[in-house]
Motif scaffolding. Structure first.
Motif, PDB file in Angstrom:
ATOM      1  N   SER A 153      61.533  -4.259 -38.450  1.00  0.00           N
ATOM      2  CA  SER A 153      60.227  -3.878 -37.911  1.00  0.00           C
ATOM      3  C   SER A 153      60.426  -3.487 -36.616  1.00  0.00           C
ATOM      4  N   SER A 154      61.279  -2.919 -36.169  1.00  0.00           N
ATOM      5  CA  SER A 154      61.579  -2.829 -34.659  1.00  0.00           C
ATOM      6  C   SER A 154      60.221  -2.314 -33.722  1.00  0.00           C
ATOM      7  N   GLU A 155      59.270  -1.806 -34.565  1.00  0.00           N
ATOM      8  CA  GLU A 155      58.360  -1.291 -33.686  1.00  0.00           C
ATOM      9  C   GLU A 155      57.370  -2.319 -33.235  1.00  0.00           C
ATOM     10  N   ARG A 156      57.646  -3.626 -33.914  1.00  0.00           N
ATOM     11  CA  ARG A 156      56.719  -4.858 -33.454  1.00  0.00           C
ATOM     12  C   ARG A 156      57.246  -5.271 -32.351  1.00  0.00           C
ATOM     13  N   PHE A 157      58.414  -4.935 -31.493  1.00  0.00           N
ATOM     14  CA  PHE A 157      59.080  -5.485 -30.306  1.00  0.00           C
ATOM     15  C   PHE A 157      58.869  -4.888 -29.428  1.00  0.00           C
ATOM     16  N   GLY A 158      58.560  -5.533 -28.179  1.00  0.00           N
ATOM     17  CA  GLY A 158      58.249  -4.740 -26.860  1.00  0.00           C
ATOM     18  C   GLY A 158      59.997  -4.459 -26.209  1.00  0.00           C
ATOM     19  N   LEU A 159      59.923  -3.448 -25.477  1.00  0.00           N
ATOM     20  CA  LEU A 159      61.214  -3.046 -25.092  1.00  0.00           C
ATOM     21  C   LEU A 159      62.167  -3.863 -24.303  1.00  0.00           C
ATOM     22  N   SER A 160      61.647  -4.770 -23.524  1.00  0.00           N
ATOM     23  CA  SER A 160      62.535  -5.815 -22.977  1.00  0.00           C
ATOM     24  C   SER A 160      63.125  -6.722 -24.060  1.00  0.00           C
ATOM     25  N   GLN A 161      62.442  -6.952 -25.066  1.00  0.00           N
ATOM     26  CA  GLN A 161      62.796  -7.840 -25.947  1.00  0.00           C
ATOM     27  C   GLN A 161      63.918  -7.374 -27.193  1.00  0.00           C
ATOM     28  N   LYS A 192      55.834   0.034 -17.108  1.00  0.00           N
ATOM     29  CA  LYS A 192      54.836   1.028 -17.058  1.00  0.00           C
ATOM     30  C   LYS A 192      54.076   1.119 -18.554  1.00  0.00           C
ATOM     31  N   MET A 193      54.848   0.750 -19.420  1.00  0.00           N
ATOM     32  CA  MET A 193      53.997   1.100 -20.901  1.00  0.00           C
ATOM     33  C   MET A 193      53.050   0.047 -21.009  1.00  0.00           C
ATOM     34  N   ARG A 194      53.441  -1.275 -20.760  1.00  0.00           N
ATOM     35  CA  ARG A 194      52.735  -2.294 -21.137  1.00  0.00           C
ATOM     36  C   ARG A 194      51.938  -3.186 -20.121  1.00  0.00           C
ATOM     37  N   GLY A 195      52.108  -2.463 -18.608  1.00  0.00           N
ATOM     38  CA  GLY A 195      51.393  -3.398 -17.684  1.00  0.00           C
ATOM     39  C   GLY A 195      52.008  -4.473 -17.071  1.00  0.00           C
TER      40      GLY A 195
END
Ligand code: ADP
Ligand code: MG
Length: 714
Positions: free
Chosen positions: A581-589, A640-643
């Protein structure tokens, strides 16, 4: 001299009209005032003045209804209103009408104020209509539009940009719609004279950076006559906000640099012995450079406050260890604090091994070290026989007393903001040197704000021989193939992580999905041929450790885990990371997780499994992950994506509470204000010169700096 200015200063601080409670303003009154306080934290004239429009409508460009599309948000339309009709009963009652122009029609809907609106609307007359566009069954609709009889004369007279203010449903219900907001602001601005918003910038700075006057900026940000004017007003207000922030941060930094620190005068036996005979590899140039910087910092009698940034796997631990040896050689104790039990354990094991030949005692102190063992550790720290301790936040408890702590290292932390750190380290009379190590690369803008008070070192080089990690994105229906691939990797003797998301709010659900996942993995990889371990935060400590240990020792082929393994865990033989479920993680994570592999000499893989249907953002995240492994690029994209607020837990830090500035986009202003703040404080650290008096007053009156008074930090 100083005292006189201070006195002068007190006289200057006569009550300002901006402190007037908001209820006294025409068109507000006690009821709305109460709501404004509750809903938007607007209590005074000044607060209202700083409630900036969040966007503008160009009334010169009224849209054609026929050209509307679902991508649009707020729209300004013009047309005739017809077909007024009421439907439903009691609380289900609603009023609808149709607005049409030559190109099409839009549905207007009201649920409140129905009597008043239906009486006052004139069927067939031309109206200006503003509101948020939504689509119901394919029909464009505006609910609770702002609506006003079209008046050509009025339109051409007003500025061409109309402000749009953020408001809330409750305020709207009490008549504070966007247009009412604009009116209230208008009446406020009419009351304010230039003297009420005094200039705070030295004339020289205004000239150099071509900045609007402060009064003009406040006037025009609300009702600009043109786009150019709007931009210049905005520029000036952002400038003020960022300059004040930079002044505060730099002042803190200067204070740090004036804080006396222990002198690590010699590079002694422990350090040299380790460096010469027991270092398991050659240090990279970046590691050497950072060590030199630490050496400089700890040599000159000033307290060190240094942040070491290094991407996952860049080798921060060995740097920490050698810094600790430096402390030791100078008769001081050193501590290393990790954010989790597992990490503390792993650091302890690794460092103990490395220190074995030096015969330097080292102890572990975490919440689970109890009884006699704990007593011994505490005694050793207090009487100085224990030179190095590794632990969790248990280390900062009051019961932990050091004989002479000279260096405190905090690993993998990115949770404290400037202000908290300031408090933390000012608790001590004579604080130890502090080294903060983070594997979350920090975008430049954050480094200048949240971490602006620290000196920064960067380990920008990975140890040699690392093979790049191949990152692959696969959707659910590829699962069989992915599992097949995992089997072939296990055949080759590799180990595999499988990570499941765990998000606090739905903890229970997630554990169920983790367990289901574990069962699924066991079905693909049956006993006894395959050995699968599982770790998660809900396990009893000893069980979790046992399972972790099975994986570290190589006994288990696979580790099914939650993100407890996110930071720091180091198993070089593990070469495949599967993220469910990678879509549930943020980029940095995702980047942090991926950093768990690629640590050995084998080719490593990171497989991002997702559902089939992905949002645009999720797809973008997967794309970035497969395209780059550069932590800095990823951190910038994430920002950029999350603020900024969502990342690094900085929302509470105060350093990023900007009203108008935006640290993602205002890099240039950030740089300018940093330069300006540096110059100002360099020549006049206490802001006593005549040209800085107003600036100092501005700093002390600034509400966003609540937590920290200038005179307290100066
Ligand atoms: P991180 O910066 O993520 O904390 P670690 O300190 O855990 O990284 O180091 C990652 C791995 O790289 C460890 O196995 C460590 O022993 C190894 N390592 C660190 N520095 C070097 C180096 N200069 N040469 C080779 N291997 C290194
Ligand atoms: Mg680490």
């Amino acid at each position: 001299m100083f005292a006189r200015f201070k006195f002068f200063f007190v006289i200057l601080q006569t009550p300002s009209i901006l402190d007037t409670p908001i209820e006294f303003l025409k068109g507000v009154g006690p009821l709305r005032a109460e709501l404004l306080r509750k809903e938007l934290d607007i209590a005074t004239y000044g607060d209202l003045l700083r409630h900036f429009p969040y966007r503008y409508l160009d009334s010169a460009t009224v849209q054609h209804i026929g050209a509307l599309s679902p991508e649009q948000d707020y729209v300004l339309l013009q047309g005739a209103v017809v077909n007024l009709s009421e439907e439903g009963q009691a609380y289900r009652r609603r009023l609808t009408a149709t607005l049409y122009d030559k190109t099409g029609r839009v549905e207007l809907v009201w649920f409140q104020g129905i009597n008043y609106i239906s009486k006052s609307l004139q069927p067939g007359a031309t109206y200006s209509v503003f509101g948020k566009l939504t689509y119901f069954n394919g029909l464009p609709t505006i609910t609770h539009p702002e609506i006003e009889l079209y008046n050509a004369a009025q339109v051409s007279q007003a500025g061409s940009l109309q402000p749009v203010y953020s408001t809330t449903e409750k305020l709207r219900a009490k008549g504070l719609s966007n247009r009412a907001f604009a009116k209230v602001l208008q009446s406020l601005l009419e009351k304010l004279k230039p003297g009420d918003i005094p200039e705070i910038l030295p004339a020289e700075l205004r000239q150099r950076y071509q900045l609007y006057g402060r009064y003009d900026a406040y006037m025009q940000i609300h009702f600009p006559q043109s786009e150019t004017q709007r931009r210049q007003a905005e520029q000036r207000l952002k400038w003020d906000e960022l300059l004040l922030t930079q002044l505060r941060i730099l002042k803190l930094k200067i204070n740090h640099h004036q804080q006396k620190g222990f002198v690590f005068g010699v590079v002694g036996d422990h350090f040299n012995n380790f460096f010469g005979h027991h270092l398991p590899f050659q240090l990279t140039n970046a590691q050497k450079r950072v060590l030199r910087e630490i050496r400089q910092d700890t040599f000159n009698g000033v307290q060190m406050n240094r942040l070491v940034q290094g991407d996952v796997g860049s080798g921060k631990t060995i740097v920490a260890l050698m810094a600790m040896l430096l402390a030791l050689d100078n008769g001081f104790q050193a501590s290393l604090m990790a954010p989790t039990e597992i990490l503390a354990q792993q650091h302890f094991q690794g460092i103990k091994e490395l220190l074995e030949p030096l015969q330097v005692p080292v102890a572990l102190l975490t919440g689970t070290v109890k009884g006699k063992e704990r007593k011994q550790v505490l005694a050793g720290l207090a009487n100085g026989t224990l030179p190095i301790v590794i632990g969790t936040h248990a280390l900062v408890e009051n019961t932990v007393q050091f004989s002479n702590l000279g260096l405190a290292i905090i690993d993998e932390q990115h949770r404290f903001g400037v202000m908290q750190r300031a408090k933390l380290w000012q608790k001590n009379v004579f604080p130890p040197h502090v080294l903060v190590m983070t594997a979350t690369p920090i975008p430049r803008t954050l480094a200048m704000t949240v971490y602006g008070d620290l000196d920064v070192s960067v380990i920008d080089e990975l140890p040699p021989g690392r093979k790049p990690i191949e990152t692959i994105h696969r959707s659910e229906n590829f699962r069989p193939k992915v599992m097949q691939f995992l089997k072939s990797e296990i055949e080759k003797g590799r180990q595999i992580y499988i990570v499941y998301p765990l998000i606090e709010e739905s903890e229970k659900l997630d554990y169920e999905s983790l367990k289901a996942g574990y069962e699924q993995v066991k079905a693909w990889f049956p006993d006894p041929k395959y050995r699968v371990a599982m770790v998660h935060g809900k396990q009893p400590q000893d069980e979790r450790e046992r399972n972790m240990q099975r994986f570290i020792s190589g006994d288990a082929h696979m580790l099914v885990a939650t993100t407890v393994i996110e930071v720091g865990v180091n198993v070089p033989n593990a070469s495949v990371m599967v993220i469910e479920s990678s879509e549930r993680f943020g980029l940095s994570q995702l980047h942090q997780l991926r950093g768990r592999v690629g640590r050995g000499s084998e080719k490593s893989y990171c497989i991002l499994l997702t559902g089939h249907e992905l949002s645009k953002e999720s797809r973008q995240r997967m794309h970035i992950m497969t395209q780059t492994s550069d932590g800095f690029v990823i951190a910038e994209e994430d920002l950029k994506m999350r603020g900024p607020g969502d990342i690094y837990g900085t929302r509470q830090s105060g350093a990023l509470d900007f009203k108008i500035a935006d640290i993602v986009h205002d890099v240039e202003i950030l740089e300018e204000t940093k330069t300006a703040a540096t110059e100002i404080l360099y020549t006049d650290p206490s802001l006593e010169l005549p040209q800085h008096i107003a600036l100092r007053a501005g700093l002390e009156q600034d509400r966003s700096g609540k937590g920290l008074q200038w005179n307290k930090i100066s």
